[in-house]
Design a protein around this motif. Sequence first.
Motif, PDB file in Angstrom:
ATOM      1  N   LYS A 206       0.832  -1.205   0.000  1.00 53.67           N
ATOM      2  CA  LYS A 206       0.000   0.000   0.000  1.00 53.67           C
ATOM      3  C   LYS A 206       0.868   1.258   0.000  1.00 53.67           C
ATOM      4  N   ALA A 207       2.010   1.169   0.662  1.00 53.30           N
ATOM      5  CA  ALA A 207       2.891   2.344   0.729  1.00 53.30           C
ATOM      6  C   ALA A 207       3.311   2.800  -0.662  1.00 53.30           C
TER       7      ALA A 207
ATOM      8  N   VAL B 139       0.173   4.992  -1.931  1.00 45.45           N
ATOM      9  CA  VAL B 139      -0.478   5.943  -1.023  1.00 45.45           C
ATOM     10  C   VAL B 139      -0.919   7.181  -1.800  1.00 45.45           C
ATOM     11  N   THR B 140      -2.153   7.592  -1.548  1.00 46.45           N
ATOM     12  CA  THR B 140      -2.662   8.790  -2.212  1.00 46.45           C
ATOM     13  C   THR B 140      -3.262   9.718  -1.171  1.00 46.45           C
TER      14      THR B 140
ATOM     15  N   TYR C 282      -6.279  11.914   0.134  1.00 49.43           N
ATOM     16  CA  TYR C 282      -7.732  11.896  -0.051  1.00 49.43           C
ATOM     17  C   TYR C 282      -8.200  13.235  -0.628  1.00 49.43           C
TER      18      TYR C 282
END
Lengths: 398, 588
Positions: free
Chosen positions: A40-41, A44-45, A47
């Motif tokens: 996931k790193a 990462v976005t 929001y």
Amino acid sequence: MTHPLLSCFTAILFTSSVTTALAQDPGSRAEEQARQQEAKARNVTTYVAPWIEQRLLAVENAGGFGVARGLVVKFGDIKRGSGFAPGIGYGYTTSGGGALAVKGGYSIKNYKLLQASAQSPHFLADRILFRARARWQDAPRVPLYPLGSDPTDFRTDYAETKTEVSGEALLKPVRFLRFGGGLGVEWFTTGFSHDENPVGSTLFDTLPGSGADPRYIHSRVSGAFDLRDSEGYTRRGTLLSATYHNYHGDSNGAYSFDRIDGAAEQYLPILHGNWVIFLGLWASTTMTEDGGQVPFFLMPDLGGHDLRGFSDYRFRDRHSLNWTAEYRWYAQEFIDVAFFYDAGKTVSTRGALDFNGLHSSIGGGVRLHTSISTLLRVELAHSREGLRFLIGFSPVGP
Amino acid sequence: MTMSTRQRVRSLVALTGPLVAALVVLAYPTHASGPDARKGPMFYDDDPLMRAADTQDASKAQPRPISLMLDATINLFGRPGLKDVVRAENVNTIDEVPDSNWYTNRAGTRPITADEMYQGPSDDGGPAAGKWTVSRKSNGVSPGFTITDERNKRYFVKFDPPGQPELGTGAEAVVTRLFHALGYHVPQATVGILRRDNLVIGGDATVRMPNGGHRKMRMSDLDDQLRRAERNPDGSYRVVFAEGLAGKSLEGFKYEGTRPDDPNDVVPHENRRELRGLRVFSAWVNHTDAKAINSLDTLITENGRATVRHHLIDFNAALGSAGIGLRERRDGYEYLAETTPTFKALPALGFYVRPWLNIHYPTYRGIGRFESKRFIPEEWRPRVPNPAYVRSRADDTFWAARKLMAISDDLIRAAVKAGHYTDPRAEDFLVGALIERREKIGRAWLTSVNPIVDPALSEEGVLTFRNIAVDLQFAPAPQGYLVTWFRFDNTTGESTAMGESNIGETRAPAPPTALARVRADTTLPGGRGQFVRVDISATGVAGGKFASWSSPVRVFFRRTQDGWKLVGLERMPDAPAMRPGLVGAEAR
């Protein structure tokens, strides 16, 4: 040269070993979880709130929908009987908490509205407020019936244009008391253009104030004892209020008059508001100097919003009286259902202002509301003149 | 030189063949890929994991404001989140929640003393004496502001609603302590006294104006806040001081999905056991306001790494309080918008009377609308559907109910004492109501799924376990238990039946020493690293209410040098995917 099949076999072995290595078991649960986080790193976005959420956040940060800010869609607030009236407005709130707003509206019945308004900040902890507005309103087809306590059902229409510049001060010393005072200039223009209807034209021409197009200095003072939870929606409480108006007209004062509007409302909750009995009594009376007249379009009227089985402005005269009894029950936090009985009349002399000979209507409906405001009333009402379907956006009453 | 066709084909194959073969191998699913393939052994050596670590740097996480209106609307009229309800994803292999930045096992895992409970999340006792500098005021409907004391410690100050002394402050102090003991990250909350003349406006304190701008804060801004609060006869205010949380505020977390900017947030929130189980704890204390904006994520640095810690905040709308006044009678019994009762009530002329309208509430100071006699745990609901609650399965509520049972009567009394209710009858009432609600929860949710706990397998092959519902006298003992033994291959996941034991009820008459014992009627594998699986179900259960007890709890043991170690427990091993329901997960 190596045999091609041998090359393919070598490639398969190599690729397979690489993929196996890549997909190797983590070796521990902690490592398995770490790999998920590592994956996931890489993606990462930040929001980004969708447009609707951004708009709602702006409203919430500004203190709710009641605070003017930016371009907004508006509904209603033209003269009663306008029908569905969408409009557009623009609001600006000052850093001090004051507000400026402009809006325009246009209804399906060709009613028009332009308004610019200003509101001061709330002073002394919400106790004092000042408001001012300039407003132009054009109503080309306002229902018109003969005056009197029991007029015929002959109906025609007249056109009315009102221009107003006014200001008011509101004082609320304690939660249950409020006072107000206002001063303004109002111009009225009325007319009748239905050439094909000579009877209507005759009626219009014989009404006091028709064609006079008076200009008024309108002053008013009001006081209210209000124990309701809120003005827009309540299930309990009492309201006693009175407003005194002085319309000082030009034309040598021929159309100058005074008017007093009074209201008494009682909401009785039963079983914590599962049922609510609502009783409302409203009366209006006008006064003139000797020989003076009250223009028909400023006389008290009944019908539509208060005497719901009759059409808008069905009864009109110098004085009016009406009352409502309503049986309301809780369907849901935002929905009530109600049965009601309305009765009222308009009369030409104050002495006739009693409970005899009232016109009545019965009906029922559903209300959509918040804890402080009525958002929508959908009602069906019946009177001797038939069945009417009503849509309203405010509590019952004048 | 010219090449024959055969040679050309051969050259082409030689050049491209390895590439094509490699692509085919890459494209073909290996044992470690594909949705149904197991990615490795079922149990690793470090199972069951007792702490879920945040391994990645989350320093890029940014504050994410949440719209109350949008959040409420979406949850009232939709069902945001995953469609299939499956087992909570963040539980370890023995069905427990590991410690993490979301949750820390406390009650039920280690002993908690009454003093600890009374003290709360930290040893902070509120701001130090001296002047308190106001730096920020609340923009919400409830009055409140942030102060800093002379030690430079920050607190958020909350008040009681007008006419309701001790209502909100008491609820905040009590529920903070209970939720901390239950494992959540919450800020310390201390009841205290505030005097206006003790406040000074901070030099850089501003207030946000309706037009989005800011201006310098004035004393009159504070007076506006104080005017909306209950005032003591001497002019002071009873308040609760919520200790400022460490780290940078990232605003709240949603109860569905994950934070896209937090690399360690990999489990959808609606599938987190501690958030699903929060339904049980919220029902207990009537915390109907567990929504996104009543949570707070903070960016903290631990062991040199920036991670996100997730907190629950704002408990002044719990117990009998709505924060701004008495709780609505509907709260806890019906959502703000719910179709079934609405359609019943619409045509009923008011004669469809909700049961909650008739509830009698005590009049003790500070209690508000809180009671226990009419409380039905399974039917309790918050104001707005919560994505995690509506996905709570029987194993989630069982987990939470078991935690709750660890909050003893004495601990409840200690927590309530921290509410500083001046009327001893109010304190007694609240303690009694919380005890009764706890018992109702135990009766409801410790019995709704096979309640086998604490399985252990001795070196000699004697299996022991407890039935917690029976132990706590929430249910009659079943006639017996059926224990099925399997050899378990941790690599393939295959189980091979070994034997079956039927045992009668061996429970001793007095809890909590009651244990069921059964010796394996088969020879267990001998070598280290061997696994056995044991399915335990009840037989002859009394009545349909306990029918689920005949579905086995599946437990796994691994032989270690110290004997058989429990490494796995599945309470609902064969449960099909469910769907989000009205208040909890429902069968499809």
